[in-house]
Design a protein around this motif. Structure first.
Motif, PDB file in Angstrom:
ATOM      1  N   ALA A   1       0.861  -1.188   0.000  1.00 44.29           N
ATOM      2  CA  ALA A   1       0.000   0.000   0.000  1.00 44.29           C
ATOM      3  C   ALA A   1       0.894   1.234   0.000  1.00 44.29           C
ATOM      4  O   ALA A   1       1.940   1.250   0.639  1.00 44.29           O
ATOM      5  CB  ALA A   1      -0.899  -0.009   1.213  1.00 44.29           C
ATOM      6  N   PRO A   2       0.515   2.284  -0.716  1.00 45.16           N
ATOM      7  CA  PRO A   2       1.352   3.487  -0.734  1.00 45.16           C
ATOM      8  C   PRO A   2       1.425   4.126   0.650  1.00 45.16           C
ATOM      9  O   PRO A   2       0.410   4.290   1.328  1.00 45.16           O
ATOM     10  CB  PRO A   2       0.656   4.405  -1.727  1.00 45.16           C
ATOM     11  N   ALA A   3       2.602   4.501   1.026  1.00 45.26           N
ATOM     12  CA  ALA A   3       2.818   5.070   2.355  1.00 45.26           C
ATOM     13  C   ALA A   3       2.433   6.546   2.394  1.00 45.26           C
ATOM     14  O   ALA A   3       2.074   7.063   3.449  1.00 45.26           O
ATOM     15  CB  ALA A   3       4.279   4.893   2.756  1.00 45.26           C
ATOM     16  N   ASP A   4       2.502   7.250   1.266  1.00 40.26           N
ATOM     17  CA  ASP A   4       2.226   8.684   1.237  1.00 40.26           C
ATOM     18  C   ASP A   4       0.866   8.988   0.596  1.00 40.26           C
ATOM     19  O   ASP A   4       0.757   9.832  -0.273  1.00 40.26           O
ATOM     20  CB  ASP A   4       3.348   9.418   0.510  1.00 40.26           C
ATOM     21  N   ALA A   5      -0.160   8.298   1.024  1.00 44.05           N
ATOM     22  CA  ALA A   5      -1.503   8.516   0.473  1.00 44.05           C
ATOM     23  C   ALA A   5      -1.999   9.907   0.872  1.00 44.05           C
ATOM     24  O   ALA A   5      -1.790  10.350   2.002  1.00 44.05           O
ATOM     25  CB  ALA A   5      -2.454   7.447   0.981  1.00 44.05           C
ATOM     26  N   GLN A   6      -2.677  10.603  -0.078  1.00 45.15           N
ATOM     27  CA  GLN A   6      -3.177  11.952   0.193  1.00 45.15           C
ATOM     28  C   GLN A   6      -4.469  11.879   0.979  1.00 45.15           C
ATOM     29  O   GLN A   6      -5.258  10.960   0.822  1.00 45.15           O
ATOM     30  CB  GLN A   6      -3.414  12.699  -1.117  1.00 45.15           C
ATOM     31  N   SER A   7      -4.668  12.872   1.796  1.00 44.22           N
ATOM     32  CA  SER A   7      -5.906  12.915   2.570  1.00 44.22           C
ATOM     33  C   SER A   7      -7.051  13.393   1.674  1.00 44.22           C
ATOM     34  O   SER A   7      -6.830  14.099   0.692  1.00 44.22           O
ATOM     35  CB  SER A   7      -5.747  13.852   3.762  1.00 44.22           C
ATOM     36  N   PRO A   8      -8.259  13.030   1.989  1.00 43.05           N
ATOM     37  CA  PRO A   8      -9.395  13.466   1.169  1.00 43.05           C
ATOM     38  C   PRO A   8      -9.616  14.977   1.233  1.00 43.05           C
ATOM     39  O   PRO A   8     -10.246  15.555   0.361  1.00 43.05           O
ATOM     40  CB  PRO A   8     -10.586  12.710   1.750  1.00 43.05           C
ATOM     41  N   LEU A   9      -9.092  15.645   2.232  1.00 44.99           N
ATOM     42  CA  LEU A   9      -9.259  17.094   2.342  1.00 44.99           C
ATOM     43  C   LEU A   9      -8.479  17.854   1.275  1.00 44.99           C
ATOM     44  O   LEU A   9      -8.876  18.946   0.874  1.00 44.99           O
ATOM     45  CB  LEU A   9      -8.843  17.579   3.730  1.00 44.99           C
ATOM     46  N   SER A  10      -7.379  17.295   0.795  1.00 44.91           N
ATOM     47  CA  SER A  10      -6.617  17.991  -0.245  1.00 44.91           C
ATOM     48  C   SER A  10      -7.409  18.037  -1.544  1.00 44.91           C
ATOM     49  O   SER A  10      -7.367  19.028  -2.266  1.00 44.91           O
ATOM     50  CB  SER A  10      -5.267  17.321  -0.459  1.00 44.91           C
ATOM     51  N   GLY A  11      -8.139  16.990  -1.867  1.00 46.62           N
ATOM     52  CA  GLY A  11      -8.997  17.000  -3.049  1.00 46.62           C
ATOM     53  C   GLY A  11     -10.138  17.990  -2.901  1.00 46.62           C
ATOM     54  O   GLY A  11     -10.533  18.654  -3.855  1.00 46.62           O
ATOM     55  N   MET A  12     -10.672  18.122  -1.723  1.00 48.13           N
ATOM     56  CA  MET A  12     -11.744  19.081  -1.464  1.00 48.13           C
ATOM     57  C   MET A  12     -11.225  20.514  -1.596  1.00 48.13           C
ATOM     58  O   MET A  12     -11.944  21.393  -2.059  1.00 48.13           O
ATOM     59  CB  MET A  12     -12.334  18.870  -0.065  1.00 48.13           C
ATOM     60  N   GLY A  13      -9.989  20.747  -1.178  1.00 48.51           N
ATOM     61  CA  GLY A  13      -9.406  22.085  -1.280  1.00 48.51           C
ATOM     62  C   GLY A  13      -9.312  22.549  -2.726  1.00 48.51           C
ATOM     63  O   GLY A  13      -9.605  23.696  -3.049  1.00 48.51           O
ATOM     64  N   ILE A  14      -8.933  21.642  -3.596  1.00 43.71           N
ATOM     65  CA  ILE A  14      -8.843  21.976  -5.021  1.00 43.71           C
ATOM     66  C   ILE A  14     -10.227  22.267  -5.584  1.00 43.71           C
ATOM     67  O   ILE A  14     -10.413  23.209  -6.348  1.00 43.71           O
ATOM     68  CB  ILE A  14      -8.143  20.842  -5.790  1.00 43.71           C
ATOM     69  N   LEU A  15     -11.216  21.460  -5.204  1.00 46.85           N
ATOM     70  CA  LEU A  15     -12.579  21.688  -5.679  1.00 46.85           C
ATOM     71  C   LEU A  15     -13.136  23.015  -5.179  1.00 46.85           C
ATOM     72  O   LEU A  15     -13.924  23.660  -5.866  1.00 46.85           O
ATOM     73  CB  LEU A  15     -13.496  20.544  -5.249  1.00 46.85           C
ATOM     74  N   LEU A  16     -12.750  23.427  -3.998  1.00 45.12           N
ATOM     75  CA  LEU A  16     -13.201  24.711  -3.476  1.00 45.12           C
ATOM     76  C   LEU A  16     -12.442  25.875  -4.108  1.00 45.12           C
ATOM     77  O   LEU A  16     -12.951  26.986  -4.175  1.00 45.12           O
ATOM     78  CB  LEU A  16     -13.049  24.755  -1.955  1.00 45.12           C
ATOM     79  N   LEU A  17     -11.247  25.644  -4.591  1.00 44.69           N
ATOM     80  CA  LEU A  17     -10.433  26.685  -5.202  1.00 44.69           C
ATOM     81  C   LEU A  17     -10.861  26.994  -6.644  1.00 44.69           C
ATOM     82  O   LEU A  17     -10.730  28.131  -7.100  1.00 44.69           O
ATOM     83  CB  LEU A  17      -8.959  26.252  -5.172  1.00 44.69           C
ATOM     84  N   ILE A  18     -11.395  26.030  -7.351  1.00 42.94           N
ATOM     85  CA  ILE A  18     -11.771  26.198  -8.757  1.00 42.94           C
ATOM     86  C   ILE A  18     -12.775  27.331  -8.970  1.00 42.94           C
ATOM     87  O   ILE A  18     -12.592  28.142  -9.877  1.00 42.94           O
ATOM     88  CB  ILE A  18     -12.273  24.861  -9.342  1.00 42.94           C
ATOM     89  N   PRO A  19     -13.854  27.465  -8.177  1.00 46.62           N
ATOM     90  CA  PRO A  19     -14.778  28.585  -8.417  1.00 46.62           C
ATOM     91  C   PRO A  19     -14.124  29.954  -8.270  1.00 46.62           C
ATOM     92  O   PRO A  19     -14.451  30.877  -9.020  1.00 46.62           O
ATOM     93  CB  PRO A  19     -15.873  28.391  -7.363  1.00 46.62           C
ATOM     94  N   PHE A  20     -13.202  30.112  -7.345  1.00 48.34           N
ATOM     95  CA  PHE A  20     -12.525  31.395  -7.187  1.00 48.34           C
ATOM     96  C   PHE A  20     -11.654  31.707  -8.400  1.00 48.34           C
ATOM     97  O   PHE A  20     -11.628  32.837  -8.881  1.00 48.34           O
ATOM     98  CB  PHE A  20     -11.671  31.403  -5.914  1.00 48.34           C
ATOM     99  N   VAL A  21     -10.967  30.716  -8.918  1.00 43.21           N
ATOM    100  CA  VAL A  21     -10.132  30.917 -10.102  1.00 43.21           C
ATOM    101  C   VAL A  21     -11.004  31.266 -11.311  1.00 43.21           C
ATOM    102  O   VAL A  21     -10.692  32.190 -12.067  1.00 43.21           O
ATOM    103  CB  VAL A  21      -9.272  29.660 -10.377  1.00 43.21           C
ATOM    104  N   LEU A  22     -12.113  30.558 -11.479  1.00 44.02           N
ATOM    105  CA  LEU A  22     -13.016  30.850 -12.591  1.00 44.02           C
ATOM    106  C   LEU A  22     -13.596  32.253 -12.479  1.00 44.02           C
ATOM    107  O   LEU A  22     -13.768  32.936 -13.479  1.00 44.02           O
ATOM    108  CB  LEU A  22     -14.144  29.818 -12.651  1.00 44.02           C
TER     109      LEU A  22
END
Length: 139
Positions: free
Chosen positions: A28-49
């Motif tokens: 199993a990958p030792a450096d798995a990303q947390s689900p919050l990092s994916g949410m941060g990107i999704l929340l950032l997209i509307p501001f960029v748009l």
């Protein structure tokens, strides 16, 4: 091997393969990303748009509305259809009379003006001859 182990049938456990199956399985990958990092990107997209698409368009709309409100008699304009003419009369808040050729006038809606080619001076008074300046036609 043409087929990866993920799609192949489960291997039959034998004495020779029993010791190698645990070593061949990926860890199993030792450096798995947390689900919050994916949410941060999704929340950032509307501001960029907003800053890349919506805000510049709102500025263009505001500039266009100001240009249309500032139209005056004598302005040389281009209509949405590409017709160039001079505003000769403002009938009401929505309709302008534009002269496109000598003695050829068309009525256009104010919103159909795409841009102003030449703006008239702030003083829209008729030019009057100055006193004392006369022309001699006899000479």
């Amino acid at each position: 091997m043409l087929i990866s182990d993920a799609y192949a049938d489960a291997p039959v456990a034998t004495a020779t393969t029993a010791s190698t199956t645990t070593a061949d399985q990926p860890a199993a990958p030792a450096d798995a990303q947390s689900p919050l990092s994916g949410m941060g990107i999704l929340l950032l997209i509307p501001f960029v748009l907003y800053f890349l698409m919506i805000r510049p368009n709102q500025k263009k709309i505001k500039e266009f509305e100001e240009m249309v409100k500032a139209l005056r008699r004598g302005d040389r304009v281009v209509t949405g259809g590409g017709i160039i003419g001079v505003i000769t009369k403002i009938e009401n808040d929505d309709v302008l009379v534009v002269e496109i050729a000598p003695e050829v006038k068309v009525r256009v809606m104010r919103e159909t003006i795409s841009h102003v080619v030449n703006k008239t001076a702030v003083n829209d008074n008729k030019v009057e001859d100055k006193p004392g300046k006369t022309e001699d036609k006899a000479s």
